[in-house]
Motif scaffolding. Structure first.
Motif, PDB file in Angstrom:
ATOM      1  N   THR A  12      -2.468   5.078 -11.551  1.00 11.49           N
ATOM      2  CA  THR A  12      -2.724   3.675 -11.859  1.00 11.49           C
ATOM      3  C   THR A  12      -1.613   3.086 -12.724  1.00 11.49           C
ATOM      4  O   THR A  12      -1.269   1.901 -12.591  1.00 11.49           O
ATOM      5  CB  THR A  12      -4.075   3.506 -12.586  1.00 11.49           C
ATOM      6  OG1 THR A  12      -4.036   4.172 -13.850  1.00 11.49           O
ATOM      7  CG2 THR A  12      -5.213   4.064 -11.763  1.00 11.49           C
ATOM      8  N   ASN A  32     -10.290 -11.664  -7.856  1.00  8.82           N
ATOM      9  CA  ASN A  32     -10.831 -10.390  -8.330  1.00  8.82           C
ATOM     10  C   ASN A  32     -12.315 -10.276  -8.039  1.00  8.82           C
ATOM     11  O   ASN A  32     -12.802  -9.203  -7.659  1.00  8.82           O
ATOM     12  CB  ASN A  32     -10.575 -10.237  -9.829  1.00  8.82           C
ATOM     13  CG  ASN A  32      -9.214  -9.663 -10.148  1.00  8.82           C
ATOM     14  OD1 ASN A  32      -9.063  -8.490 -10.454  1.00  8.82           O
ATOM     15  ND2 ASN A  32      -8.184 -10.493 -10.043  1.00  8.82           N
ATOM     16  N   ARG A  60     -10.128  -5.472  -7.913  1.00 13.84           N
ATOM     17  CA  ARG A  60      -8.790  -5.391  -8.506  1.00 13.84           C
ATOM     18  C   ARG A  60      -7.755  -4.986  -7.443  1.00 13.84           C
ATOM     19  O   ARG A  60      -6.702  -5.594  -7.314  1.00 13.84           O
ATOM     20  CB  ARG A  60      -8.780  -4.362  -9.634  1.00 13.84           C
ATOM     21  CG  ARG A  60      -9.860  -4.576 -10.701  1.00 13.84           C
ATOM     22  CD  ARG A  60      -9.530  -5.705 -11.635  1.00 13.84           C
ATOM     23  NE  ARG A  60     -10.473  -5.753 -12.739  1.00 13.84           N
ATOM     24  CZ  ARG A  60     -11.351  -6.731 -12.934  1.00 13.84           C
ATOM     25  NH1 ARG A  60     -11.400  -7.757 -12.093  1.00 13.84           N
ATOM     26  NH2 ARG A  60     -12.177  -6.711 -13.967  1.00 13.84           N
ATOM     27  N   ARG A  61      -8.064  -3.956  -6.677  1.00  9.83           N
ATOM     28  CA  ARG A  61      -7.109  -3.462  -5.681  1.00  9.83           C
ATOM     29  C   ARG A  61      -6.862  -4.487  -4.578  1.00  9.83           C
ATOM     30  O   ARG A  61      -5.718  -4.706  -4.149  1.00  9.83           O
ATOM     31  CB  ARG A  61      -7.607  -2.152  -5.083  1.00  9.83           C
ATOM     32  CG  ARG A  61      -7.739  -1.007  -6.080  1.00  9.83           C
ATOM     33  CD  ARG A  61      -8.265   0.252  -5.423  1.00  9.83           C
ATOM     34  NE  ARG A  61      -9.565   0.033  -4.792  1.00  9.83           N
ATOM     35  CZ  ARG A  61     -10.217   0.940  -4.078  1.00  9.83           C
ATOM     36  NH1 ARG A  61      -9.676   2.134  -3.895  1.00  9.83           N
ATOM     37  NH2 ARG A  61     -11.396   0.667  -3.552  1.00  9.83           N
ATOM     38  N   PHE A  80      -6.542  -4.105 -14.774  1.00  6.36           N
ATOM     39  CA  PHE A  80      -6.830  -2.876 -14.035  1.00  6.36           C
ATOM     40  C   PHE A  80      -6.450  -1.642 -14.854  1.00  6.36           C
ATOM     41  O   PHE A  80      -7.236  -0.689 -14.993  1.00  6.36           O
ATOM     42  CB  PHE A  80      -6.064  -2.908 -12.715  1.00  6.36           C
ATOM     43  CG  PHE A  80      -6.250  -1.685 -11.849  1.00  6.36           C
ATOM     44  CD1 PHE A  80      -7.487  -1.367 -11.325  1.00  6.36           C
ATOM     45  CD2 PHE A  80      -5.173  -0.861 -11.539  1.00  6.36           C
ATOM     46  CE1 PHE A  80      -7.661  -0.248 -10.516  1.00  6.36           C
ATOM     47  CE2 PHE A  80      -5.328   0.244 -10.731  1.00  6.36           C
ATOM     48  CZ  PHE A  80      -6.582   0.555 -10.218  1.00  6.36           C
ATOM     49  N   GLU A 100      -8.765  -1.193 -17.921  1.00  2.00           N
ATOM     50  CA  GLU A 100     -10.117  -0.748 -17.582  1.00  2.00           C
ATOM     51  C   GLU A 100     -10.142   0.699 -17.095  1.00  2.00           C
ATOM     52  O   GLU A 100     -11.170   1.370 -17.204  1.00  2.00           O
ATOM     53  CB  GLU A 100     -10.717  -1.669 -16.526  1.00  2.00           C
ATOM     54  CG  GLU A 100     -11.014  -3.063 -17.047  1.00  2.00           C
ATOM     55  CD  GLU A 100     -11.522  -4.009 -15.990  1.00  2.00           C
ATOM     56  OE1 GLU A 100     -12.111  -5.052 -16.343  1.00  2.00           O
ATOM     57  OE2 GLU A 100     -11.320  -3.725 -14.782  1.00  2.00           O
ATOM     58  N   CYS A 101      -9.040   1.174 -16.564  1.00  2.00           N
ATOM     59  CA  CYS A 101      -8.982   2.553 -16.071  1.00  2.00           C
ATOM     60  C   CYS A 101      -8.588   3.544 -17.160  1.00  2.00           C
ATOM     61  O   CYS A 101      -8.973   4.718 -17.108  1.00  2.00           O
ATOM     62  CB  CYS A 101      -7.998   2.665 -14.910  1.00  2.00           C
ATOM     63  SG  CYS A 101      -8.545   1.843 -13.382  1.00  2.00           S
ATOM     64  N   CYS A 111      -5.281   4.543  -5.430  1.00  2.00           N
ATOM     65  CA  CYS A 111      -5.944   4.524  -6.736  1.00  2.00           C
ATOM     66  C   CYS A 111      -7.431   4.223  -6.573  1.00  2.00           C
ATOM     67  O   CYS A 111      -7.827   3.496  -5.668  1.00  2.00           O
ATOM     68  CB  CYS A 111      -5.323   3.442  -7.625  1.00  2.00           C
ATOM     69  SG  CYS A 111      -3.603   3.683  -8.031  1.00  2.00           S
ATOM     70  N   GLU A 152     -10.868   2.249  -7.507  1.00  2.00           N
ATOM     71  CA  GLU A 152     -11.143   0.904  -7.998  1.00  2.00           C
ATOM     72  C   GLU A 152     -11.554   0.963  -9.459  1.00  2.00           C
ATOM     73  O   GLU A 152     -12.035   1.993  -9.948  1.00  2.00           O
ATOM     74  CB  GLU A 152     -12.249   0.254  -7.161  1.00  2.00           C
ATOM     75  CG  GLU A 152     -12.626  -1.172  -7.549  1.00  2.00           C
ATOM     76  CD  GLU A 152     -11.462  -2.134  -7.510  1.00  2.00           C
ATOM     77  OE1 GLU A 152     -10.771  -2.258  -8.550  1.00  2.00           O
ATOM     78  OE2 GLU A 152     -11.242  -2.753  -6.452  1.00  2.00           O
ATOM     79  N   SER A 153     -11.355  -0.132 -10.166  1.00  2.00           N
ATOM     80  CA  SER A 153     -11.740  -0.190 -11.571  1.00  2.00           C
ATOM     81  C   SER A 153     -13.242   0.028 -11.727  1.00  2.00           C
ATOM     82  O   SER A 153     -14.045  -0.682 -11.111  1.00  2.00           O
ATOM     83  CB  SER A 153     -11.364  -1.553 -12.155  1.00  2.00           C
ATOM     84  OG  SER A 153     -12.057  -1.793 -13.349  1.00  2.00           O
ATOM     85  N   TRP A 197     -15.062  -3.099 -12.809  1.00  2.00           N
ATOM     86  CA  TRP A 197     -15.286  -4.104 -11.767  1.00  2.00           C
ATOM     87  C   TRP A 197     -16.555  -3.793 -10.978  1.00  2.00           C
ATOM     88  O   TRP A 197     -17.327  -4.689 -10.649  1.00  2.00           O
ATOM     89  CB  TRP A 197     -14.094  -4.164 -10.813  1.00  2.00           C
ATOM     90  CG  TRP A 197     -14.252  -5.250  -9.787  1.00  2.00           C
ATOM     91  CD1 TRP A 197     -13.939  -6.568  -9.933  1.00  2.00           C
ATOM     92  CD2 TRP A 197     -14.784  -5.104  -8.463  1.00  2.00           C
ATOM     93  NE1 TRP A 197     -14.249  -7.249  -8.790  1.00  2.00           N
ATOM     94  CE2 TRP A 197     -14.770  -6.386  -7.872  1.00  2.00           C
ATOM     95  CE3 TRP A 197     -15.270  -4.019  -7.727  1.00  2.00           C
ATOM     96  CZ2 TRP A 197     -15.219  -6.609  -6.575  1.00  2.00           C
ATOM     97  CZ3 TRP A 197     -15.725  -4.246  -6.435  1.00  2.00           C
ATOM     98  CH2 TRP A 197     -15.699  -5.520  -5.871  1.00  2.00           C
ATOM     99  N   SER A 239     -15.542   6.498  -9.416  1.00  2.00           N
ATOM    100  CA  SER A 239     -14.205   6.124  -9.880  1.00  2.00           C
ATOM    101  C   SER A 239     -13.857   6.824 -11.188  1.00  2.00           C
ATOM    102  O   SER A 239     -12.748   7.359 -11.355  1.00  2.00           O
ATOM    103  CB  SER A 239     -14.109   4.608 -10.063  1.00  2.00           C
ATOM    104  OG  SER A 239     -14.043   3.938  -8.840  1.00  2.00           O
TER     105      SER A 239
END
Length: 603
Positions: free
Chosen positions: A101, A166, A171-172, A219, A222-223, A283, A285-286, A289, A303
């Motif tokens: 990420t 979003n 996010r992706r 993103f 949050e990750c 990656c 997803e968040s 999210w 995730s």
């Protein structure tokens, strides 16, 4: 060694029975609390289809209790204890997907920096190619408009598309769509046949870059796990600076391609966009999210499992997010986009964060860095450098901008955001003044060349650890979760609009005031930025979310009065008179009666 107090079912299908007699020293109310926690987890897992992970989530929930230390937590395996302990002792040991990420974020940042720098080199060619290089007021305005195009469209439209895109695509999905538009815009700009077409593609590119930059910053935040979030907060600016550096190298690499070199310079940033398009869906997803959109805690857990070393860490963050969401009383359905936007200026706590975030963003533009980044080749050319020498001098500028960002990784959480700005802005003002004064030296003197280049490089080195990384990191953290996306977008819009205004006016400014007058004006604007930061930007270093609420609970008038009547006298006694024992009272709660009265008036 800790004895397992739960069933050892790997699938976690059976609820864990807590043994009331496991520790006779525990108080009865603590045991009752633990039983309540286990029951709440059972309800949570049933509601969100996570019963197959009941075991690990129950253990994680008990870890979150304030009276439960790691050594006393029930049911943890040796592997889990080791992983949890490593969060502080080996905090950079993260799964490859976590670092992926950051790679994706870096690619987006490189693309943005490269897109900015490509215009720096193209400025030496495209005005003559399109018949707008006469130096007249109209042509100067047109060149400035094209240069400011990516900022102008970002501030007017791109930043405001972040929240709806979003919400709709994740996010992706938002990053993928914007990156595809960015790719086409870079190629389209290189194929244009007149300045109107070039302006159109730069405007479209600005919208795409606005969505990419805001979304990837959110993103990554949050990750990332909390223990390394501060260090990773500077990654965007660092790799944006690297993109600027790569762009300068690319500008030099195509120098020998003649009058069409600018086309290659404008197309080159697509090279960083292609891997971004490929990797973004590799990656996860968040997790945030998934939780914010329809409470998909089951998907969020998947995730988190890819982003953390163990399931116990993923479960702990998941359940903590659930508890935070449960404490919110306002329904998300009641807040429309425009209602949330309005609350940036109507809710006192959010309004103060908005003022602080917008202040640091405006200060970033007042210092003059973006005009220097866009026009460094033109500035060196104006100082009687050859075109090739001007491009080479700009490469050094880009390298210093990149390397200078590294100290921020360590200083953001030691010196602090506000302190970095207050330390670097006075030095930047003096350096910018020296740049202006260097134009007083005859152009044929070696001192003219040496002083101008040295001061531009020094200015860049002072900017890179301060106003470079601080605004983006500061704006992303000061807003509460309920207003984070729209708040960050508004801050990005502000800095983009100011950047477009400064880029738009710089050719005219250069033509009207000359190089010396222009840079002297920017030296004064650095002083203005220092005053704004001193009066309107609280420190956020090492603050939790709850503590940030306390920081921005202080009314703006009280904060300004504190700075003028308490902080300045303390600083004079401490650093001028060298009185080491002088104490600085915290701004929160300073002069309690007056503070509470102002709070009531503002509310």
């Amino acid at each position: 060694m800790i004895k397992d107090r739960f069933s050892d079912d790997d699938d976690g299908l059976q609820p864990l029975a807590y043994n009331m007699s496991h520790d006779e020293g525990n108080a009865a109310n603590t045991e009752t609390l633990h039983l309540n926690v286990l029951e709440d987890v059972h309800i949570f897992t049933t509601q969100f289809e996570l019963t197959h992970k009941l075991n690990v989530i129950q253990k994680a929930a008990l870890l979150l209790q304030s009276d439960t230390s790691l050594d006393d937590a029930p049911g943890l395996s040796v592997h889990e204890i080791t992983a949890l302990a490593n969060e502080t002792t080996h905090k950079w040991q993260q799964p490859w997907t976590m670092y992926l990420t950051i790679v994706v974020t870096a690619l987006g940042a490189i693309g943005q920096g490269w897109a900015q720098t490509s215009m720096n080199g193209a400025n030496l060619y495209f005005p003559d190619a399109f018949g707008i290089g006469s130096g007249s007021a109209r042509d100067n305005f047109t060149v400035g408009l094209i240069n400011s195009g990516i900022y102008l469209s970002n501030g007017l439209l791109g930043a405001w598309l972040v929240a709806p895109l979003n919400n709709a695509f994740g996010r992706r999905g938002a990053v993928f769509a914007a990156a595809l538009v960015s790719l086409l815009s870079n190629i389209g700009g290189a194929l244009t046949q007149n300045w109107q077409q070039l302006l159109f593609f730069r405007l479209i590119l600005g919208c795409a870059l606005g969505v990419i930059s805001s979304t990837l910053n959110i993103f990554a935040a949050e990750c990332a796990p909390a223990v390394i979030r501060g260090g990773l907060a500077v990654s965007w600016q660092m790799f944006c600076a690297f993109g600027i550096f790569v762009g300068f190298i690319a500008n030099v690499a195509v120098y020998d391609f003649g009058s069409n070199a600018w086309r290659l310079q404008l197309a080159a940033p697509f090279l960083s966009t292609i891997p971004l398009l490929i990797l973004i869906y590799v990656c996860p997803e968040s997790p945030a999210w998934y939780i914010k959109n329809n409470d998909h805690y089951d998907r969020a857990f998947l995730s988190l499992c890819r982003l953390r070393n163990t399931e116990i860490q993923a479960a702990r963050e998941l359940y903590q997010a659930y508890l935070q969401q449960s404490t919110k009383h306002d329904s998300k359905d009641k807040l429309t986009y425009f209602k949330t936007l309005t609350e940036l200026f109507t809710i006192p706590r959010v309004r103060r964060a908005t003022v602080a975030a917008h202040t640091v963003m405006i200060s970033q533009q007042l210092c003059g860095i973006n005009t220097t980044a866009f026009y460094s080749s033109t500035i060196f050319l104006d100082a009687n450098f050859s075109k090739y020498s001007a491009l080479l001098a700009s490469v050094a500028f880009g390298f210093i901008n990149f390397v200078g960002a590294f100290p921020a990784v360590w200083t953001m959480d030691t010196l602090g955001r506000r302190s970095l700005l207050l330390l670097t802005l006075p030095l930047m003002a003096l350096t910018m003044l020296a740049i202006g004064l260097s134009f007083s030296i005859p152009a044929d003197s070696p001192a003219h060349f040496g002083l101008l280049a040295a001061m531009i490089y020094l200015f860049c080195a002072e900017y890179s650890p301060g106003l470079g990384p601080v605004p983006a990191a500061y704006s992303a953290e000061v807003f509460p979760l309920s207003h984070r996306e729209i708040g960050t977008s508004s801050a990005v819009a502000v800095t983009s609009l100011w950047a477009s205004a400064l880029s738009l006016t710089f050719p005219t400014l250069l033509n009207t005031l000359g190089s010396q007058g222009s840079f002297t004006l920017y030296a004064a604007l650095n002083v203005v930025a220092f005053v704004l930061v001193f009066l309107l930007v609280p420190e956020t270093r090492m603050k939790t979310l709850d503590e940030l609420d306390e920081v921005f609970a202080v009314p703006t008038r009280s904060f300004i009065k504190y700075q003028l009547t308490v902080y300045i006298p303390w600083w004079m006694k401490r650093y001028v008179l060298r009185r080491d024992k002088v104490e600085l009272p915290p701004v929160e709660g300073w002069r309690t009666e007056e503070y509470q009265a102002v709070c009531q008036n503002e509310e």
